[in-house]
Design a protein around this motif. Structure first.
Motif, PDB file in Angstrom:
ATOM      1  N   PRO A  75       1.363  -2.652  -7.975  1.00 25.70           N
ATOM      2  CA  PRO A  75       1.865  -1.379  -8.507  1.00 25.70           C
ATOM      3  C   PRO A  75       3.154  -1.584  -9.301  1.00 25.70           C
ATOM      4  O   PRO A  75       3.922  -2.513  -9.027  1.00 25.70           O
ATOM      5  CB  PRO A  75       2.109  -0.545  -7.241  1.00 25.70           C
ATOM      6  CG  PRO A  75       1.165  -1.110  -6.238  1.00 25.70           C
ATOM      7  CD  PRO A  75       1.116  -2.577  -6.520  1.00 25.70           C
ATOM      8  N   ILE A 107       0.513   2.908  -1.469  1.00 22.07           N
ATOM      9  CA  ILE A 107       0.594   3.460  -2.826  1.00 22.07           C
ATOM     10  C   ILE A 107      -0.854   3.711  -3.243  1.00 22.07           C
ATOM     11  O   ILE A 107      -1.634   2.770  -3.406  1.00 22.07           O
ATOM     12  CB  ILE A 107       1.302   2.497  -3.789  1.00 22.07           C
ATOM     13  CG1 ILE A 107       2.743   2.256  -3.312  1.00 22.07           C
ATOM     14  CG2 ILE A 107       1.287   3.043  -5.216  1.00 22.07           C
ATOM     15  CD1 ILE A 107       3.517   1.243  -4.124  1.00 22.07           C
ATOM     16  N   GLY A 157      -0.839   6.410  -7.584  1.00 24.25           N
ATOM     17  CA  GLY A 157       0.513   5.865  -7.608  1.00 24.25           C
ATOM     18  C   GLY A 157       1.478   6.594  -6.704  1.00 24.25           C
ATOM     19  O   GLY A 157       2.680   6.320  -6.727  1.00 24.25           O
ATOM     20  N   PRO A 174      -0.542   2.585 -10.210  1.00 19.61           N
ATOM     21  CA  PRO A 174      -1.246   1.977  -9.077  1.00 19.61           C
ATOM     22  C   PRO A 174      -1.602   0.512  -9.320  1.00 19.61           C
ATOM     23  O   PRO A 174      -1.629   0.036 -10.461  1.00 19.61           O
ATOM     24  CB  PRO A 174      -2.501   2.842  -8.937  1.00 19.61           C
ATOM     25  CG  PRO A 174      -2.716   3.412 -10.294  1.00 19.61           C
ATOM     26  CD  PRO A 174      -1.352   3.615 -10.887  1.00 19.61           C
ATOM     27  N   GLY A 175      -1.915  -0.186  -8.227  1.00 20.84           N
ATOM     28  CA  GLY A 175      -2.311  -1.588  -8.311  1.00 20.84           C
ATOM     29  C   GLY A 175      -3.775  -1.733  -8.692  1.00 20.84           C
ATOM     30  O   GLY A 175      -4.557  -0.772  -8.633  1.00 20.84           O
TER      31      GLY A 175
END
Length: 511
Positions: A408, A456, A460, A490-491
């Motif tokens: 993230p 997260i 996000g 976000p990841g």
């Protein structure tokens, strides 16, 4: 513990609701008795019932251990007076237990005093205690207490009624709920259960006695006089005004058809949903179980003949293996690692990815667990991969080694910048954590840690915040601070946006 208590009360509410709506109006009295006893007990056991296969079916998120946040010297917490460290919730709980234990002992003493004071008349199956100058009628185990003011022609029927209580051990049922009242005095459902089963006891005795006499005569005996009532919750009382109307209604009720016993099958979906709930629910303490650092052990094996084991000075969460042979330990997966172990694994994979050389392409990474529980990251060398990796490089393909393709992104950081994310979260916590709230908690001297776990999500946002701390006030404050973290990008994993879990340690000293 609080989560456990809430689950117990919730399950008892559901069990009693099923009883009241579907079973209480039926004449299956003995079955209803066992329903109430078994569900009361089940409600305490179900929260411990976990199904591993169900738990594994729940999607797992990726967890990363963030760098430790050390509070600055000006935020060091000072020790305070002993009374400020008292957990008043615990004091309230144990005070309630002690109070209700004393109440139980007083009630028991009253019954014993009646036996000693008035003496007993031994009969074949019971012991009779006559009480002068009153018209009480009740039983306790095989002791039947009978007021001398009760007319002689009614005494025999009352004794028959109370004898059913004695023979069927109804007193044990009531004592079971008395003990529950001592340990869960704050739980209203225990009192509801005891009220329901007291009424079922009377239904059972009425049913047995009314088979040997005319119902009309038996009902008239109930309505003939206004009797005194002994206010002891674990005795079976013949004349209890609040129950007489219900008993008469049930005695005049038509016998329930056997097909209505199918209502008990409602327990199957109810129990299934409860088991699913307990299996899938997160245990807060379990979620923040932490790995232990130990001196690292590095294992090397090249072929069948060369083996070496080296004990390093560095402390790590994982041991390491490198060689051409497959280790003999039990293989595990990434999801079996604890958050700290996952972080160490991710860091090692990231370093390996940065090297991106021919040697790194020959390695196959696997995880193992040794008999002592220590987990091992194994890099197994496979020279046959050299040709394959050359082809992949020529075709422009990328071999992912890190668990996350992209972490993230914190506002103001470059996209996917892990170091910037870590430092930004550290700065945010240092700037917003108010350590002064701990000055009145009376914590013992030494280093203290708070662990905050959060996710997260795919948007996000920071969600699912849970903390473990030396005091509930610190736990609440840590959760509030982390909840104020800004929205991030976000990841990503394998090109898809995913939830990413983090564990944030916060350290401070008490002098």
């Amino acid at each position: 513990m609080i989560n456990y208590i809430i689950q117990v009360i919730l399950f008892q509410v559901l069990f009693v609701a099923v009883y009241d709506f579907f079973l209480s109006k039926e004449t299956f009295f003995t079955k209803n008795r066992w329903y109430l006893l078994s569900t009361a007990l089940l409600s305490f056991l179900l929260p411990f019932f976990k199904i591993p296969t169900v738990q594994k079916a729940v999607p797992q998120e990726y967890y990363i251990l963030l760098p430790e946040v050390v509070l600055s010297p000006q935020k060091v917490i000072e020790k305070t007076a002993w009374y400020q460290s008292v957990n008043y919730l615990d004091v309230l709980f144990w005070s309630g237990c002690l109070l209700f234990l004393l109440v139980f002992i007083v009630k028991l003493e009253r019954v014993i005093r009646l036996i000693v004071k008035h003496g007993i008349i031994k009969e074949a199956n019971y012991k009779l205690v006559f009480l002068p100058k009153n018209s009480k009628a009740f039983s306790f185990f095989n002791y039947i207490f009978l007021g001398k003011e009760i007319p002689a022609e009614k005494q025999e029927k009352i004794i028959q009624h109370e004898l059913v209580h004695s023979q069927q051990k109804h007193t044990l049922d009531l004592l079971f709920f008395e003990f529950l009242k001592i340990v869960m005095w704050f739980n209203p459902m225990v009192y509801v259960y005891q009220n329901r089963i007291s009424l079922v006891h009377e239904y059972i005795s009425d049913e047995v006695v009314s088979k040997t006499t005319q119902k009309e005569s038996y009902i008239n005996n109930l309505l003939a006089d206004i009797f005194q009532v002994e206010h002891i919750s674990f005795i079976n009382q013949f004349y209890k005004h609040s129950l007489i109307k219900k008993r008469i209604i049930m005695m005049t009720k038509t016998q329930s058809k056997k097909v209505k016993q199918l209502k008990y099958l409602l327990l199957i979906p109810l129990l299934g949903s409860m088991v699913l709930y307990t299996a899938c629910s997160d245990n807060n303490e379990k979620n923040v179980v932490l790995a232990k650092k130990e001196q690292v052990t590095v294992y090397m094996q090249m072929g069948k003949d060369y083996k070496k084991e080296v004990k390093g000075k560095k402390e790590t969460y994982l041991d390491y293996y490198q060689g051409t042979e497959t280790p003999e330990w039990k293989e595990i997966s990434y999801k079996d690692l604890l958050p700290e172990e996952k972080s160490e694994y991710d860091e090692d994979r990231s370093k390996m990815k940065e090297k991106d050389n021919l040697y790194s392409k020959t390695l196959e990474s696997k995880l193992y667990i040794k008999p002592n529980g220590r987990k091992v990251l194994a890099n197994i060398i496979d020279f046959s991969k050299i040709k394959d990796t050359k082809k992949q490089k020529l075709n422009g393909e990328v071999v992912p080694f890190a668990i996350l393709d992209k972490v993230p992104t914190y506002p103001g950081c470059e996209e996917g910048d892990k170091d910037c994310l870590n430092k930004s979260i550290q700065r945010f916590v240092l700037g917003n954590f108010d350590a002064s709230i701990s000055k009145e908690l009376g914590l013992s001297k030494g280093k203290k840690r708070i662990y905050v776990q959060f996710k997260i999500d795919k948007q996000g946002n920071v969600t699912d915040i849970k903390a473990r701390a030396p005091h509930s006030a610190l736990k609440q404050h840590a959760e509030e601070v982390v909840s104020k973290l800004p929205q991030m990008l976000p990841g990503e994993y394998e090109g898809k946006i995913v939830k990413v879990g983090y564990t944030l340690p916060i350290t401070f000293n008490i002098e």
